[in-house]
Design an enzyme around this catalytic site. Structure first.
Site, short mmCIF file in Angstrom:
data_model
loop_
_atom_site.label_atom_id
_atom_site.label_comp_id
_atom_site.label_asym_id
_atom_site.label_seq_id
_atom_site.Cartn_x
_atom_site.Cartn_y
_atom_site.Cartn_z
N SER A 125 0.93 -1.35 -0.07
CA SER A 125 0.04 -0.05 0.00
C SER A 125 0.96 1.31 0.09
O SER A 125 1.96 1.33 0.61
CB SER A 125 -0.97 0.15 1.21
OG SER A 125 -1.48 1.37 1.57
N TYR A 150 -1.63 -0.66 10.97
CA TYR A 150 -1.91 -1.31 9.72
C TYR A 150 -0.74 -0.88 8.83
O TYR A 150 -0.18 -1.68 8.25
CB TYR A 150 -3.23 -0.60 9.07
CG TYR A 150 -3.38 -0.80 7.70
CD1 TYR A 150 -2.97 0.24 6.61
CD2 TYR A 150 -3.62 -2.00 7.24
CE1 TYR A 150 -3.15 -0.10 5.39
CE2 TYR A 150 -3.71 -2.27 5.77
CZ TYR A 150 -3.38 -1.52 5.11
OH TYR A 150 -3.57 -1.55 3.57
N LYS A 154 1.92 -3.30 6.58
CA LYS A 154 2.62 -3.59 5.21
C LYS A 154 4.02 -3.12 4.88
O LYS A 154 5.02 -3.91 4.30
CB LYS A 154 1.57 -2.23 4.62
CG LYS A 154 0.30 -2.41 4.31
CD LYS A 154 0.06 -3.80 3.59
CE LYS A 154 -1.38 -4.12 3.51
NZ LYS A 154 -1.57 -5.51 2.90
C1 WQD Z 1 -9.64 9.60 1.20
C2 WQD Z 1 -9.72 10.97 1.73
C3 WQD Z 1 -10.02 11.57 4.03
C4 WQD Z 1 -13.79 9.51 4.54
C5 WQD Z 1 -7.04 4.53 2.91
C6 WQD Z 1 -5.94 3.63 3.84
C7 WQD Z 1 -4.99 3.36 2.86
C8 WQD Z 1 -5.51 2.78 1.59
C9 WQD Z 1 -6.34 3.49 0.83
C10 WQD Z 1 -5.28 0.24 2.13
C11 WQD Z 1 -9.00 11.53 2.83
C12 WQD Z 1 -11.26 12.04 3.18
C13 WQD Z 1 -12.47 10.12 3.88
C14 WQD Z 1 -14.87 10.57 4.50
C15 WQD Z 1 -13.61 12.41 4.10
N1 WQD Z 1 -6.02 1.38 1.86
N2 WQD Z 1 -12.60 11.42 3.85
N3 WQD Z 1 -14.52 11.95 4.53
O1 WQD Z 1 -6.97 7.55 4.12
O2 WQD Z 1 -6.57 8.01 1.75
O3 WQD Z 1 -6.47 5.66 2.60
O4 WQD Z 1 -7.50 3.89 1.80
O5 WQD Z 1 -4.29 0.25 1.97
O6 WQD Z 1 -4.37 2.51 3.97
O7 WQD Z 1 -5.94 4.45 4.65
O8 WQD Z 1 -8.43 6.80 2.06
O9 WQD Z 1 -10.98 6.85 1.45
O10 WQD Z 1 -10.24 6.97 3.73
O11 WQD Z 1 -9.89 9.13 2.63
O12 WQD Z 1 -13.25 13.69 3.97
O13 WQD Z 1 -16.00 10.41 5.37
O14 WQD Z 1 -11.19 11.25 1.76
O15 WQD Z 1 -9.65 12.81 4.70
O16 WQD Z 1 -8.63 12.81 2.29
P1 WQD Z 1 -7.02 6.88 2.67
P2 WQD Z 1 -9.95 7.42 2.59
#
Ligand code: WQD
Length: 339
Positions: A125, A150, A154
Protein backbone atom coordinates in the site's frame (compact mmCIF):
# COMPACT_ATOMS: atom_id res chain seq x y z
CA UNK A 1 -1.74 -22.59 -14.26
CA UNK A 2 -3.22 -22.76 -10.74
CA UNK A 3 -3.16 -19.63 -8.62
CA UNK A 4 -4.04 -19.21 -4.95
CA UNK A 5 -5.81 -15.92 -4.19
CA UNK A 6 -5.95 -15.32 -0.44
CA UNK A 7 -8.71 -12.90 0.51
CA UNK A 8 -10.20 -13.65 -2.90
CA UNK A 9 -13.75 -12.80 -1.78
CA UNK A 10 -12.70 -9.27 -0.87
CA UNK A 11 -12.98 -6.13 -2.97
CA UNK A 12 -9.66 -6.31 -4.84
CA UNK A 13 -9.30 -10.08 -4.47
CA UNK A 14 -12.62 -10.81 -6.21
CA UNK A 15 -11.84 -8.48 -9.10
CA UNK A 16 -8.40 -10.05 -9.46
CA UNK A 17 -9.93 -13.55 -9.41
CA UNK A 18 -12.17 -12.49 -12.32
CA UNK A 19 -9.21 -11.18 -14.32
CA UNK A 20 -7.20 -14.35 -13.61
CA UNK A 21 -10.01 -16.66 -14.72
CA UNK A 22 -10.60 -14.59 -17.84
CA UNK A 23 -6.91 -15.04 -18.68
CA UNK A 24 -7.30 -18.81 -18.34
CA UNK A 25 -5.78 -19.33 -14.90
CA UNK A 26 -7.34 -21.85 -12.49
CA UNK A 27 -8.19 -19.90 -9.31
CA UNK A 28 -8.29 -21.26 -5.78
CA UNK A 29 -9.66 -18.77 -3.25
CA UNK A 30 -8.96 -18.90 0.47
CA UNK A 31 -10.99 -16.51 2.61
CA UNK A 32 -12.10 -16.60 6.25
CA UNK A 33 -15.18 -14.55 5.32
CA UNK A 34 -14.50 -12.15 8.20
CA UNK A 35 -14.95 -9.21 5.87
CA UNK A 36 -16.59 -10.77 2.79
CA UNK A 37 -19.39 -13.17 1.97
CA UNK A 38 -19.34 -16.43 0.00
CA UNK A 39 -22.01 -14.91 -2.25
CA UNK A 40 -19.18 -13.03 -3.97
CA UNK A 41 -18.35 -16.40 -5.59
CA UNK A 42 -21.68 -16.14 -7.47
CA UNK A 43 -20.67 -12.76 -8.85
CA UNK A 44 -17.30 -14.08 -10.03
CA UNK A 45 -19.04 -17.07 -11.61
CA UNK A 46 -21.66 -14.87 -13.29
CA UNK A 47 -18.91 -12.82 -14.95
CA UNK A 48 -16.52 -15.60 -15.96
CA UNK A 49 -18.86 -18.58 -16.31
CA UNK A 50 -16.54 -20.56 -14.03
CA UNK A 51 -16.81 -20.96 -10.26
CA UNK A 52 -13.40 -20.68 -8.55
CA UNK A 53 -12.40 -23.37 -6.05
CA UNK A 54 -13.06 -21.94 -2.59
CA UNK A 55 -11.90 -22.99 0.86
CA UNK A 56 -12.99 -21.15 4.00
CA UNK A 57 -9.71 -21.08 5.89
CA UNK A 58 -8.36 -18.62 8.46
CA UNK A 59 -4.68 -18.18 7.61
CA UNK A 60 -3.97 -17.66 11.32
CA UNK A 61 -4.58 -21.41 11.73
CA UNK A 62 -1.15 -22.83 10.95
CA UNK A 63 -2.41 -26.42 10.73
CA UNK A 64 -5.13 -25.51 8.24
CA UNK A 65 -2.58 -23.65 6.13
CA UNK A 66 -0.25 -26.67 6.16
CA UNK A 67 -3.11 -28.99 5.27
CA UNK A 68 -4.08 -26.71 2.38
CA UNK A 69 -0.56 -26.71 0.94
CA UNK A 70 -0.35 -30.48 1.25
CA UNK A 71 -3.53 -30.80 -0.80
CA UNK A 72 -2.48 -28.10 -3.28
CA UNK A 73 1.20 -28.80 -3.87
CA UNK A 74 0.82 -27.82 -7.54
CA UNK A 75 0.32 -24.07 -7.13
CA UNK A 76 1.97 -21.91 -9.83
CA UNK A 77 1.54 -18.69 -7.88
CA UNK A 78 0.01 -16.93 -4.89
CA UNK A 79 -1.59 -13.49 -4.78
CA UNK A 80 -1.93 -12.50 -1.15
CA UNK A 81 -4.71 -10.06 -0.26
CA UNK A 82 -5.99 -11.55 2.98
CA UNK A 83 -5.34 -8.98 5.73
CA UNK A 84 -7.09 -6.50 7.97
CA UNK A 85 -6.98 -3.02 6.44
CA UNK A 86 -8.78 -0.45 8.57
CA UNK A 87 -6.28 2.14 9.74
CA UNK A 88 -8.40 3.33 12.66
CA UNK A 89 -9.21 -0.19 13.85
CA UNK A 90 -5.51 -1.07 13.75
CA UNK A 91 -4.78 1.69 16.28
CA UNK A 92 -7.35 0.17 18.68
CA UNK A 93 -6.43 -3.48 18.00
CA UNK A 94 -2.69 -3.64 17.14
CA UNK A 95 -2.22 -7.30 18.09
CA UNK A 96 -5.09 -8.36 15.81
CA UNK A 97 -3.33 -6.57 12.95
CA UNK A 98 0.16 -7.93 13.73
CA UNK A 99 -1.14 -11.49 14.02
CA UNK A 100 -3.52 -11.35 11.07
CA UNK A 101 -1.34 -9.41 8.67
CA UNK A 102 2.13 -10.69 9.58
CA UNK A 103 1.72 -14.09 11.25
CA UNK A 104 -0.24 -15.33 8.25
CA UNK A 105 2.34 -13.93 5.82
CA UNK A 106 5.07 -15.91 7.61
CA UNK A 107 3.02 -19.12 7.35
CA UNK A 108 2.49 -18.61 3.62
CA UNK A 109 6.18 -17.88 2.98
CA UNK A 110 7.25 -20.91 5.03
CA UNK A 111 5.32 -23.10 2.60
CA UNK A 112 6.36 -21.24 -0.52
CA UNK A 113 10.01 -21.49 0.52
CA UNK A 114 9.71 -25.29 0.41
CA UNK A 115 8.49 -25.23 -3.22
CA UNK A 116 10.95 -25.71 -6.08
CA UNK A 117 9.76 -22.45 -7.62
CA UNK A 118 7.36 -19.96 -6.04
CA UNK A 119 5.76 -16.80 -7.44
CA UNK A 120 4.27 -14.43 -4.87
CA UNK A 121 2.39 -11.15 -5.31
CA UNK A 122 1.93 -9.09 -2.16
CA UNK A 123 -0.85 -6.57 -1.65
CA UNK A 124 1.06 -3.60 -0.28
CA UNK A 125 0.00 0.00 0.00
CA UNK A 126 0.98 3.62 -0.54
CA UNK A 127 0.58 3.79 3.20
CA UNK A 128 4.21 2.65 3.49
CA UNK A 129 5.26 6.13 2.28
CA UNK A 130 3.31 8.00 4.98
CA UNK A 131 3.53 11.69 3.95
CA UNK A 132 6.13 11.48 1.20
CA UNK A 133 8.32 14.57 0.76
CA UNK A 134 7.91 14.85 -3.00
CA UNK A 135 5.02 14.24 -5.36
CA UNK A 136 4.49 12.15 -7.36
CA UNK A 137 5.86 9.38 -5.15
CA UNK A 138 8.46 7.03 -6.67
CA UNK A 139 9.22 3.53 -5.40
CA UNK A 140 12.54 4.65 -3.96
CA UNK A 141 10.89 7.33 -1.79
CA UNK A 142 12.05 6.80 1.78
CA UNK A 143 9.82 4.58 3.87
CA UNK A 144 9.05 6.62 7.01
CA UNK A 145 8.00 5.41 10.47
CA UNK A 146 4.46 4.09 10.06
CA UNK A 147 1.65 6.17 11.50
CA UNK A 148 -0.58 3.20 12.28
CA UNK A 149 -0.17 -0.49 13.07
CA UNK A 150 -1.88 -1.20 9.74
CA UNK A 151 0.73 0.82 7.84
CA UNK A 152 3.43 -0.83 9.94
CA UNK A 153 2.22 -4.29 8.90
CA UNK A 154 2.63 -3.31 5.25
CA UNK A 155 6.14 -1.97 5.86
CA UNK A 156 7.19 -5.00 7.90
CA UNK A 157 5.43 -7.33 5.47
CA UNK A 158 7.56 -6.00 2.62
CA UNK A 159 10.69 -6.46 4.73
CA UNK A 160 9.75 -10.04 5.63
CA UNK A 161 9.33 -10.87 1.94
CA UNK A 162 12.55 -9.09 0.93
CA UNK A 163 14.58 -10.84 3.64
CA UNK A 164 13.09 -14.22 2.71
CA UNK A 165 13.80 -13.69 -1.00
CA UNK A 166 17.43 -12.86 -0.17
CA UNK A 167 17.99 -16.40 1.16
CA UNK A 168 15.45 -18.19 -1.05
CA UNK A 169 16.57 -17.81 -4.66
CA UNK A 170 13.67 -19.85 -6.00
CA UNK A 171 11.11 -17.54 -4.31
CA UNK A 172 10.24 -14.66 -6.66
CA UNK A 173 8.03 -11.90 -5.28
CA UNK A 174 6.54 -8.55 -6.23
CA UNK A 175 5.00 -6.05 -3.83
CA UNK A 176 2.36 -3.85 -5.41
CA UNK A 177 1.92 -0.56 -3.56
CA UNK A 178 -1.49 0.73 -4.42
CA UNK A 179 -3.25 3.92 -3.65
CA UNK A 180 -6.99 4.31 -3.31
CA UNK A 181 -8.97 1.58 -5.05
CA UNK A 182 -12.56 2.43 -6.01
CA UNK A 183 -15.35 1.46 -8.36
CA UNK A 184 -16.85 -1.87 -9.39
CA UNK A 185 -16.71 -4.38 -12.22
CA UNK A 186 -18.60 -3.02 -15.28
CA UNK A 187 -20.95 -6.02 -15.07
CA UNK A 188 -21.92 -4.75 -11.56
CA UNK A 189 -21.83 -8.39 -10.47
CA UNK A 190 -19.09 -7.58 -7.95
CA UNK A 191 -17.98 -4.39 -6.21
CA UNK A 192 -17.06 -2.87 -2.86
CA UNK A 193 -19.06 -4.16 0.10
CA UNK A 194 -17.89 -2.19 3.14
CA UNK A 195 -19.15 -3.61 6.42
CA UNK A 196 -20.81 -1.05 8.70
CA UNK A 197 -20.12 2.65 8.33
CA UNK A 198 -17.63 3.07 5.45
CA UNK A 199 -14.24 4.44 6.47
CA UNK A 200 -13.28 5.24 2.90
CA UNK A 201 -14.43 8.26 0.94
CA UNK A 202 -15.98 6.72 -2.16
CA UNK A 203 -18.36 4.22 -0.54
CA UNK A 204 -19.41 6.93 1.91
CA UNK A 205 -20.19 9.20 -1.05
CA UNK A 206 -22.27 6.60 -2.88
CA UNK A 207 -24.11 5.59 0.31
CA UNK A 208 -24.90 9.26 0.91
CA UNK A 209 -26.01 9.61 -2.70
CA UNK A 210 -28.39 6.62 -2.38
CA UNK A 211 -29.80 8.00 0.88
CA UNK A 212 -28.25 5.50 3.29
CA UNK A 213 -26.19 8.25 4.98
CA UNK A 214 -27.56 11.67 5.77
CA UNK A 215 -24.44 13.55 4.67
CA UNK A 216 -20.75 13.18 3.99
CA UNK A 217 -18.33 14.83 6.39
CA UNK A 218 -15.36 16.28 4.54
CA UNK A 219 -12.41 16.00 6.90
CA UNK A 220 -10.89 19.45 6.55
CA UNK A 221 -10.63 22.06 3.80
CA UNK A 222 -7.73 24.00 5.31
CA UNK A 223 -4.90 21.91 3.87
CA UNK A 224 -2.20 23.52 1.69
CA UNK A 225 -3.82 22.30 -1.55
CA UNK A 226 -5.66 24.10 -4.34
CA UNK A 227 -9.13 23.68 -2.82
CA UNK A 228 -7.95 22.99 0.73
CA UNK A 229 -8.92 19.29 0.76
CA UNK A 230 -6.57 16.30 0.78
CA UNK A 231 -5.30 14.80 -2.45
CA UNK A 232 -5.24 11.08 -3.16
CA UNK A 233 -4.94 8.85 -6.19
CA UNK A 234 -8.13 6.97 -6.95
CA UNK A 235 -7.66 3.92 -9.15
CA UNK A 236 -10.39 1.80 -10.74
CA UNK A 237 -10.37 -1.60 -9.04
CA UNK A 238 -10.41 -3.37 -12.43
CA UNK A 239 -7.23 -1.52 -13.48
CA UNK A 240 -5.73 -2.53 -10.15
CA UNK A 241 -6.80 -6.16 -10.59
CA UNK A 242 -5.21 -6.28 -14.04
CA UNK A 243 -1.93 -5.04 -12.55
CA UNK A 244 -1.83 -8.14 -10.32
CA UNK A 245 -2.23 -10.46 -13.31
CA UNK A 246 0.49 -8.63 -15.24
CA UNK A 247 2.84 -8.81 -12.24
CA UNK A 248 2.17 -12.53 -11.78
CA UNK A 249 2.81 -13.19 -15.47
CA UNK A 250 6.11 -11.30 -15.18
CA UNK A 251 7.25 -13.72 -12.49
CA UNK A 252 5.92 -16.89 -14.14
CA UNK A 253 7.65 -15.95 -17.40
CA UNK A 254 10.86 -15.17 -15.50
CA UNK A 255 10.97 -11.58 -16.76
CA UNK A 256 11.68 -10.12 -13.33
CA UNK A 257 15.16 -8.57 -12.98
CA UNK A 258 15.50 -9.43 -9.27
CA UNK A 259 13.68 -11.98 -7.17
CA UNK A 260 12.09 -9.18 -5.18
CA UNK A 261 10.59 -6.14 -6.93
CA UNK A 262 8.30 -3.28 -5.89
CA UNK A 263 5.89 -1.30 -8.09
CA UNK A 264 3.55 1.61 -7.44
CA UNK A 265 0.19 0.86 -8.97
CA UNK A 266 -1.77 4.01 -9.64
CA UNK A 267 -3.06 6.42 -12.22
CA UNK A 268 -0.33 9.04 -11.67
CA UNK A 269 -3.03 11.65 -11.10
CA UNK A 270 -4.07 13.14 -7.78
CA UNK A 271 -7.66 14.20 -7.03
CA UNK A 272 -8.88 16.25 -4.08
CA UNK A 273 -11.84 15.25 -1.94
CA UNK A 274 -13.94 18.03 -3.48
CA UNK A 275 -12.96 16.88 -6.99
CA UNK A 276 -14.14 13.37 -6.10
CA UNK A 277 -17.43 14.77 -4.82
CA UNK A 278 -17.85 16.79 -8.03
CA UNK A 279 -17.13 13.64 -10.04
CA UNK A 280 -19.97 11.88 -8.23
CA UNK A 281 -22.34 14.80 -8.84
CA UNK A 282 -21.39 14.84 -12.53
CA UNK A 283 -21.86 11.12 -13.19
CA UNK A 284 -24.95 10.70 -10.99
CA UNK A 285 -26.67 13.99 -11.78
CA UNK A 286 -27.32 14.29 -8.03
CA UNK A 287 -26.22 16.98 -5.62
CA UNK A 288 -24.27 15.44 -2.74
CA UNK A 289 -25.09 16.55 0.79
CA UNK A 290 -21.78 17.21 2.51
CA UNK A 291 -20.36 19.33 5.30
CA UNK A 292 -16.82 20.49 5.94
CA UNK A 293 -15.71 19.35 9.39
CA UNK A 294 -12.36 19.17 11.20
CA UNK A 295 -9.35 17.27 9.95
CA UNK A 296 -9.14 13.48 10.48
CA UNK A 297 -6.16 12.49 12.61
CA UNK A 298 -3.43 10.75 10.62
CA UNK A 299 -4.52 11.98 7.18
CA UNK A 300 -1.64 12.82 4.87
CA UNK A 301 -2.09 15.95 2.76
CA UNK A 302 -1.14 14.48 -0.60
CA UNK A 303 -0.44 10.98 -1.86
CA UNK A 304 -0.22 10.12 -5.54
CA UNK A 305 2.13 7.89 -7.46
CA UNK A 306 4.80 8.15 -10.05
CA UNK A 307 3.72 5.19 -12.16
CA UNK A 308 6.59 5.31 -14.69
CA UNK A 309 8.11 2.08 -13.37
CA UNK A 310 4.85 0.13 -13.61
CA UNK A 311 4.14 1.62 -17.03
CA UNK A 312 7.55 0.89 -18.51
CA UNK A 313 8.99 -2.10 -16.65
CA UNK A 314 5.79 -3.91 -15.74
CA UNK A 315 4.09 -2.86 -18.98
CA UNK A 316 0.86 -1.93 -17.23
CA UNK A 317 -1.06 1.37 -17.30
CA UNK A 318 -4.34 2.37 -15.66
CA UNK A 319 -7.03 2.91 -18.29
CA UNK A 320 -10.03 4.34 -16.43
CA UNK A 321 -10.67 7.95 -15.50
CA UNK A 322 -11.98 9.11 -12.13
CA UNK A 323 -15.42 9.69 -13.65
CA UNK A 324 -15.53 6.21 -15.17
CA UNK A 325 -14.54 4.66 -11.86
CA UNK A 326 -17.07 6.80 -9.99
CA UNK A 327 -19.86 5.86 -12.41
CA UNK A 328 -19.16 2.16 -11.80
CA UNK A 329 -19.18 2.75 -8.03
CA UNK A 330 -22.51 4.56 -8.31
CA UNK A 331 -24.08 1.90 -10.56
CA UNK A 332 -22.96 -0.77 -8.09
CA UNK A 333 -24.40 1.13 -5.12
CA UNK A 334 -27.72 1.49 -6.92
CA UNK A 335 -27.77 -2.23 -7.75
CA UNK A 336 -27.00 -3.54 -4.26
CA UNK A 337 -29.52 -1.24 -2.61
CA UNK A 338 -32.20 -2.35 -5.09
CA UNK A 339 -31.74 -6.12 -4.50
C1 WQD B 1 -9.48 9.60 1.32
C2 WQD B 1 -9.67 11.09 1.57
C3 WQD B 1 -10.02 11.66 3.87
C4 WQD B 1 -13.85 9.67 4.33
C5 WQD B 1 -7.08 4.49 2.94
C6 WQD B 1 -6.21 3.69 3.82
C7 WQD B 1 -4.98 3.31 3.08
C8 WQD B 1 -5.34 2.63 1.79
C9 WQD B 1 -6.25 3.50 0.95
C10 WQD B 1 -5.27 0.27 2.11
C11 WQD B 1 -8.94 11.58 2.80
C12 WQD B 1 -11.24 11.99 3.05
C13 WQD B 1 -12.67 10.14 3.80
C14 WQD B 1 -14.86 10.57 4.71
C15 WQD B 1 -13.45 12.39 4.01
N1 WQD B 1 -5.97 1.40 2.01
N2 WQD B 1 -12.49 11.48 3.65
N3 WQD B 1 -14.62 11.91 4.54
O1 WQD B 1 -7.22 7.47 4.08
O2 WQD B 1 -6.44 7.95 1.72
O3 WQD B 1 -6.41 5.65 2.56
O4 WQD B 1 -7.40 3.78 1.77
O5 WQD B 1 -4.12 0.11 1.91
O6 WQD B 1 -4.23 2.45 3.89
O7 WQD B 1 -5.86 4.50 4.89
O8 WQD B 1 -8.58 6.76 2.09
O9 WQD B 1 -10.93 6.95 1.50
O10 WQD B 1 -10.29 6.98 3.96
O11 WQD B 1 -9.76 8.94 2.55
O12 WQD B 1 -13.26 13.60 3.87
O13 WQD B 1 -15.96 10.21 5.22
O14 WQD B 1 -11.07 11.34 1.81
O15 WQD B 1 -9.75 12.70 4.79
O16 WQD B 1 -8.47 12.87 2.53
P1 WQD B 1 -7.13 7.07 2.69
P2 WQD B 1 -9.97 7.36 2.57
Amino acid sequence: MKILVTGGLGFIGSHTSVELQQKGYEVVIIDNCSNASEEVLDGITAITGKKPLFEKIDLRNKEDVSDFFQRHSDLDGVIHFAASKAVGESVDKPLLYYENNLGTLVYLLQHLSKQKKAHFIFSSSCTVYCQADTMPITEDAPVKPAESPYGNTKQIGEEIIQDTCKVTPHLHAISLRYFNPMGAHPSIEIGELPTGVPQNLVPFITQTGIGMREKLSVFGDDYPTEDGTCIREYIHVVDLAKAHVVALKRLIEGKNEKNYEVFNVGTGTGSSVLEVIHSFEKVSGKKLNYQIVGRRQGDVIKAFADTAKANSTLGWKAQSTLDEAMLSAWQWEQKIRKD
